[in-house]
Scaffold this motif. Structure first.
Motif, PDB file in Angstrom:
ATOM      1  N   VAL A  21     133.463   7.024  22.624  1.00 43.95           N
ATOM      2  CA  VAL A  21     134.554   6.967  21.649  1.00 43.95           C
ATOM      3  C   VAL A  21     134.304   7.943  20.505  1.00 43.95           C
ATOM      4  O   VAL A  21     135.222   8.626  20.032  1.00 43.95           O
ATOM      5  N   GLU A  22     133.050   8.044  20.057  1.00 41.72           N
ATOM      6  CA  GLU A  22     132.713   8.980  18.987  1.00 41.72           C
ATOM      7  C   GLU A  22     132.994  10.419  19.410  1.00 41.72           C
ATOM      8  O   GLU A  22     133.515  11.215  18.624  1.00 41.72           O
ATOM      9  N   GLN A  23     132.649  10.753  20.649  1.00 40.64           N
ATOM     10  CA  GLN A  23     132.914  12.111  21.128  1.00 40.64           C
ATOM     11  C   GLN A  23     134.417  12.365  21.277  1.00 40.64           C
ATOM     12  O   GLN A  23     134.884  13.489  21.076  1.00 40.64           O
ATOM     13  N   THR A  75     138.348  20.178  26.456  1.00 39.74           N
ATOM     14  CA  THR A  75     136.998  20.056  25.893  1.00 39.74           C
ATOM     15  C   THR A  75     136.305  18.841  26.492  1.00 39.74           C
ATOM     16  O   THR A  75     136.871  17.748  26.522  1.00 39.74           O
ATOM     17  N   THR A  76     135.085  19.042  26.971  1.00 42.64           N
ATOM     18  CA  THR A  76     134.345  17.937  27.588  1.00 42.64           C
ATOM     19  C   THR A  76     133.031  17.692  26.867  1.00 42.64           C
ATOM     20  O   THR A  76     132.513  18.553  26.156  1.00 42.64           O
ATOM     21  N   GLY A  77     132.494  16.506  27.063  1.00 49.24           N
ATOM     22  CA  GLY A  77     131.197  16.141  26.507  1.00 49.24           C
ATOM     23  C   GLY A  77     130.482  15.222  27.484  1.00 49.24           C
ATOM     24  O   GLY A  77     131.062  14.779  28.484  1.00 49.24           O
ATOM     25  N   THR A  78     129.225  14.937  27.234  1.00 51.08           N
ATOM     26  CA  THR A  78     128.454  14.028  28.084  1.00 51.08           C
ATOM     27  C   THR A  78     127.725  13.010  27.226  1.00 51.08           C
ATOM     28  O   THR A  78     127.347  13.299  26.085  1.00 51.08           O
ATOM     29  N   VAL A  79     127.539  11.844  27.782  1.00 51.14           N
ATOM     30  CA  VAL A  79     126.755  10.784  27.151  1.00 51.14           C
ATOM     31  C   VAL A  79     125.746  10.299  28.177  1.00 51.14           C
ATOM     32  O   VAL A  79     126.123   9.885  29.277  1.00 51.14           O
ATOM     33  N   ALA A 112     132.237  21.660  46.241  1.00 49.73           N
ATOM     34  CA  ALA A 112     132.879  20.556  45.530  1.00 49.73           C
ATOM     35  C   ALA A 112     132.166  20.386  44.189  1.00 49.73           C
ATOM     36  O   ALA A 112     131.148  19.707  44.096  1.00 49.73           O
ATOM     37  N   GLU A 113     132.656  21.023  43.148  1.00 53.92           N
ATOM     38  CA  GLU A 113     131.969  21.049  41.858  1.00 53.92           C
ATOM     39  C   GLU A 113     132.025  19.669  41.193  1.00 53.92           C
ATOM     40  O   GLU A 113     133.094  19.130  40.925  1.00 53.92           O
ATOM     41  N   THR A 114     130.859  19.118  40.958  1.00 53.39           N
ATOM     42  CA  THR A 114     130.759  17.807  40.329  1.00 53.39           C
ATOM     43  C   THR A 114     129.772  17.881  39.164  1.00 53.39           C
ATOM     44  O   THR A 114     129.009  18.843  39.037  1.00 53.39           O
ATOM     45  N   VAL A 115     129.781  16.860  38.330  1.00 53.79           N
ATOM     46  CA  VAL A 115     128.824  16.752  37.230  1.00 53.79           C
ATOM     47  C   VAL A 115     127.606  15.998  37.758  1.00 53.79           C
ATOM     48  O   VAL A 115     127.731  14.872  38.257  1.00 53.79           O
ATOM     49  N   PHE A 116     126.424  16.614  37.657  1.00 54.38           N
ATOM     50  CA  PHE A 116     125.208  16.047  38.241  1.00 54.38           C
ATOM     51  C   PHE A 116     124.905  14.674  37.652  1.00 54.38           C
ATOM     52  O   PHE A 116     124.948  14.473  36.437  1.00 54.38           O
ATOM     53  N   ILE A 173     137.550  14.757  27.631  1.00 59.41           N
ATOM     54  CA  ILE A 173     136.856  14.109  28.744  1.00 59.41           C
ATOM     55  C   ILE A 173     135.386  13.975  28.371  1.00 59.41           C
ATOM     56  O   ILE A 173     134.754  14.941  27.944  1.00 59.41           O
ATOM     57  N   VAL A 174     134.854  12.761  28.505  1.00 62.63           N
ATOM     58  CA  VAL A 174     133.436  12.517  28.217  1.00 62.63           C
ATOM     59  C   VAL A 174     132.819  11.871  29.451  1.00 62.63           C
ATOM     60  O   VAL A 174     133.239  10.796  29.882  1.00 62.63           O
ATOM     61  N   TYR A 175     131.817  12.533  30.026  1.00 64.92           N
ATOM     62  CA  TYR A 175     131.169  12.043  31.237  1.00 64.92           C
ATOM     63  C   TYR A 175     129.963  11.175  30.898  1.00 64.92           C
ATOM     64  O   TYR A 175     129.124  11.560  30.083  1.00 64.92           O
TER      65      TYR A 175
END
Length: 319
Positions: A116-118, A196-200, A156-160, A125-127
């Motif tokens: 939520v903060e991101q 814009t994307t981010g990760t947690v 198939a591009e994915t987030v590791f 999109i936050v992964y």
């Protein structure tokens, strides 16, 4: 007052874990509301994917007892990805941001705060990404990490180390709605949306109760679905392999002619048999891969609905 958050949770035969999942998610919602991070109109949206146990009746009971809980009941089992999409599309017109997660409580609910903060920092999109796999067995860790590497290698591009635990803003969901594939692989489609994307990072726990819905056999099927739905690289690799085999056959022909010209007899029925079996195997492999793609085309051209909703429970002020 903050924006409206919906937490979408696909459910298939989750009667054992559902009460605890609902309790923890309600606590998280109340905490975020009290902190002013999300609106009072925020909801937990359970999606019943044709469960054969008491999952839907329990969702109905949760909704009657607390309007914080909403529900979507599909007409029949459509699989995790379709059930998840049904929840996302239902929440799209009701929420400013949506977080998807599984019902088994393996996803760390406390990571919701950071997501939520991101979102407020500008991410659409936050992964949710696993920080480590130290708790997994060697076999589980090897196969899971191999899954992501093979998927990316084959296009198939994915987030590791990311599954389906993610936050998406309303405009990201509107972008997702424009993808009309019948063969769904959301882990590969969502990165295509952009924005814009981010990760947690979070520590993934053990399943609270019940059985895993993704044993090894299903994971392999899931990987094949993702690869053939998102990439044509396997067909290209077959083309390259066919060309290399053709080049080798030409070289062997030249070698045989040279030996014949020198009066040497080539005796080697074993090598001939091996070659025949090798070429036959490659042909069958190629036909199988091409068949997978033709099957995907067949399903896409039918344009069948990805899900059908039987009932929606979603109560707000004034309803």
């Amino acid at each position: 007052m903050g924006d409206i958050l919906y937490i979408v949770v696909p459910c298939y035969n989750e009667e054992e874990v559902l009460p605890e999942t609902a309790r923890r998610l309600k606590e998280k919602m109340e905490h975020l509301i009290a902190a002013g991070r999300i609106s009072e109109e925020s909801r937990v949206l359970f999606v019943n994917d044709g469960s054969r146990d008491k999952t839907w009746s329990m969702i109905e009971g949760l909704h009657r007892a607390d309007r914080r809980f909403s529900g979507v009941n599909l007409t029949r089992n459509r699989g995790h990805q379709n059930a998840l999409l049904a929840g996302l599309m239902t929440a799209k017109d009701r929420a400013d941001m949506v977080i998807s997660m599984d019902a088994d409580l393996q996803d760390d609910i406390d990571a919701v705060d950071a997501m939520v903060e991101q979102y407020y920092a500008g991410c659409d999109i936050v992964y949710g990404v696993r920080s480590s796999r130290e708790k997994d067995t060697f076999f589980k860790r090897f196969t899971a990490e191999g899954f992501y590497r093979v998927m990316n290698f084959l296009g198939a591009e994915t987030v590791f180390n990311h599954a389906d635990y993610r936050l998406m803003s309303k405009r990201a969901l509107e972008g997702l709605a424009q993808f009309k594939e019948v063969n769904l692989f959301l882990r590969g489609i969502v990165p295509m949306i952009g924005y814009t994307t981010g990760t947690v990072e979070y520590e993934r726990g053990e399943r609270f109760a019940g059985e895993s819905k993704y044993p090894l056999k299903k994971m392999l099927s899931f990987a094949m679905e993702g690869i053939t739905s998102l990439s044509t690289k396997p067909i290209r690799y077959i083309t390259v392999l066919g060309f290399l085999v053709f080049v080798v056959s030409i070289l062997m022909l030249i070698y045989s002619i040279v030996r014949w010209a020198n009066g040497e007899t080539v005796i080697g029925w074993a090598s001939v048999i091996c070659s025949v079996w090798a070429i036959g195997g490659l042909i069958l492999l190629a036909l199988g891969v091409i068949g997978e793609y033709i099957g995907k085309i067949y399903l896409e051209t039918k344009e069948r609905p990805r899900f059908l909703i039987k009932e929606v429970l979603d109560q707000h002020e004034g309803d």
